[in-house]
Design a protein around this motif. Sequence first.
Motif, PDB file in Angstrom:
ATOM      1  N   ASP A 152       0.867  -1.181  -0.197  1.00  0.00           N
ATOM      2  CA  ASP A 152       0.040   0.211   0.026  1.00  0.00           C
ATOM      3  C   ASP A 152       0.839   1.315  -0.026  1.00  0.00           C
ATOM      4  N   VAL A 155       2.066   1.704  -3.503  1.00  0.00           N
ATOM      5  CA  VAL A 155       1.317   2.076  -4.577  1.00  0.00           C
ATOM      6  C   VAL A 155       0.858   3.621  -4.308  1.00  0.00           C
ATOM      7  N   LYS A 162      -0.716  -2.852  -8.254  1.00  0.00           N
ATOM      8  CA  LYS A 162      -0.655  -3.614  -6.583  1.00  0.00           C
ATOM      9  C   LYS A 162      -0.191  -4.856  -6.726  1.00  0.00           C
TER      10      LYS A 162
END
Length: 270
Positions: A152, A155, A162
Amino acid sequence: MLEIRKIETSNTLSILKAEYFNQTTAPLDGMWHFGFVPMAQHFGFYEGEQLIGFCCLNTDGYLLQFYVSQQAITSADELFSLIIQNNSNVIGKVAGAFVSTCDPTFLAMCLDHHSSTTVNALLYCGIQDNTTQDISVGLIQASQDQLVRFVDFAVNAIGAPKEWLKGYFGDLIAKQELFGYWKDDQLIATGECRKFAEHQTDYADLGMIVSPDFRGQGIATDVLRALIALAKSQELIPMCSTEKANLGAQKAIAKAGLVTNHRLLQVAFA
């Protein structure tokens, strides 16, 4: 008579790949040659049943590697010309090449036929003699239960896909090559110290990502210094690369003391 065939298994090229890396003048970029190259289509050059060379082409039609053994009867220059002039039905259309200045034979052939050449990335290897490595950040090795947080983070920080990050970071964690820099349980930077399973085994390929909220504070340089110290503790030579347009990363890498003498070029053929 020369024949070009698709290569379906990487083991077929193991000996020639070793020869290819041995004739380069400095380490080749890790992400390109151990990340992108395995995903490209490889082609073998055969004289009878003797494999004497190979090339690989990515999905955009760019050559990433080209090598012909010195024991071959076939002229490497003539074969290269045939391929980039799209005269091989097996290989198909070739738009250009990505080639390192560390790879002088491949580079020379590319320049003989180029219509344009631009710098794609700067390649760094080794430390300046007068560099002092003050370590001001503590990197913590990533664990599998932190994979989602690292994915995360990346990203949001760089916009990488992802699903790709799950596999990429998961592999680094399994190899104990991914690290985090945390503040108050917040991940603000990641560091990578990638080792090579084959070829270039004397080197550690470094990488880092800093949260957009913490950029411009010298954290990238501090993370790199910590990674350099980690590489040196394992008796490995640190190396890394960054895109030509990424001026912030270039400043951080220079402050960390890494030396750049080579480039990765994108070549278009006429």
